[in-house]
Design a protein around this motif. Structure first.
Motif, short mmCIF file in Angstrom:
data_model
loop_
_atom_site.label_atom_id
_atom_site.label_comp_id
_atom_site.label_asym_id
_atom_site.label_seq_id
_atom_site.Cartn_x
_atom_site.Cartn_y
_atom_site.Cartn_z
N SER A 55 0.91 -1.28 0.03
CA SER A 55 -0.10 -0.11 0.13
C SER A 55 0.90 1.30 -0.01
O SER A 55 0.60 2.36 -0.91
N ALA A 56 1.77 1.17 0.93
CA ALA A 56 2.79 2.13 0.85
C ALA A 56 3.59 2.55 -0.45
O ALA A 56 3.61 3.77 -0.90
N LEU A 57 3.78 1.53 -1.03
CA LEU A 57 4.92 1.58 -2.44
C LEU A 57 3.90 2.18 -3.51
O LEU A 57 4.15 3.00 -4.28
N ILE A 61 4.21 5.51 -5.42
CA ILE A 61 4.16 5.50 -6.93
C ILE A 61 3.15 6.61 -7.57
O ILE A 61 3.44 7.48 -8.50
N VAL A 62 1.82 6.57 -6.87
CA VAL A 62 0.85 7.45 -7.53
C VAL A 62 1.22 8.69 -7.13
O VAL A 62 0.95 9.71 -7.92
N ALA A 63 1.80 9.21 -5.91
CA ALA A 63 2.28 10.77 -5.61
C ALA A 63 3.34 11.12 -6.42
O ALA A 63 3.40 12.14 -6.99
N LYS A 68 4.91 14.37 -11.06
CA LYS A 68 5.63 14.76 -11.97
C LYS A 68 4.73 15.11 -13.07
O LYS A 68 5.01 16.29 -14.03
N LYS A 69 3.61 15.04 -13.30
CA LYS A 69 2.48 15.12 -13.98
C LYS A 69 2.37 16.70 -13.81
O LYS A 69 2.07 17.64 -14.93
#
Length: 245
Positions: A55-57, A61-63, A68-69
């Motif tokens: 979940s943390a990983l 990745i989402v953050a 970046k976006k």
């Protein structure tokens, strides 16, 4: 090829997936000294532990992707704003170049007329071959007052989005500024000093560049390139995106 940060993420995922197998063949298959708890408690612990890690990983990745976006969107918006904001400077520079072009035509026409005067009046009764060097000197030594470029013309170029176009316009403005300054200088033939010598040499150097460097064609090309850039900005304002060159 994955970037360094991406490789670390994939390695972490791989370790998380492989660890249950290693855990099974070490802690669960054998009785390890110092390990407290039965198989069920360890499996429950590992399920909670690995679930938290995954979940943390995933959250990381989402953050990371969102940051970046967002950065890319901000940079794209900044580039677009800078691109369309150059329009007034492009238009004013184009007007300035058109003025320079007309002045250069005037200077060339004046010199051609003076050459004609030398050949038909001054040396009308002479063998022109004998006075070729004198004519060459006389035609490039005449004084002429032309309109100088505006003082802020170089500042306008700072707004240009196209670096190559900026360099070309700066180069021409430098030539034109020197050309107008040299032509305006009146030579003191009776008491020629170092300043006279410098400006006379400058006249000859710049006229030589004018004759051999296709300066008028260069100005025309710059005006065409500015027109293209102006059209690109207008298209960008209509479409909301920077068009390709």
């Amino acid at each position: 090829m994955f970037k360094k940060i991406d490789r670390r993420i994939w390695i972490a995922l791989g370790l998380i997936l492989i660890f249950p197998i290693i855990f099974n063949y070490t802690f669960l298959q054998f009785s390890v000294w110092g390990v407290v708890g039965d198989e069920d408690s360890w499996i429950s612990f590992w399920g909670n532990y690995s679930g938290g890690l995954i979940s943390a990983l995933v959250a990381y990745i989402v953050a990371k992707t969102q940051v970046k976006k967002q950065y890319e969107n901000e940079m794209s918006s900044k580039r677009y704003t800078e691109f369309i904001s150059q329009l007034p400077s492009l238009i004013r520079t184009k007007i300035e170049l058109e003025m320079c072009y007309q002045n250069l035509l005037e200077a060339a026409g004046y010199r051609d007329g003076f050459i004609q005067y030398l050949m038909t009046v001054e040396y009308a009764n002479e063998d022109l071959d004998d006075y070729a060097d004198d004519i060459e000197v006389d035609k490039n030594s005449q004084s002429l007052t032309l309109q100088q470029i505006n003082a802020n013309s170089f500042e306008l170029i700072n707004d240009f989005f196209n670096t190559d176009l900026s360099i070309q316009v700066v180069s021409f403005f430098n030539f034109y500024h020197r050309f107008v300054k040299a032509l305006a200088y009146e030579d003191n033939f009776r008491a020629r000093d170092m300043e006279d010598t410098y400006f006379m040499g400058e006249k000859f150097r710049l006229w030589n560049k004018f004759d051999n460097g296709n300066v008028l064609d260069e100005v025309n090309k710059l005006i065409e390139d500015l027109n293209k850039e102006i059209q690109r900005v207008k298209i960008a304002k209509e479409t909301g995106s920077i068009p390709p060159q």
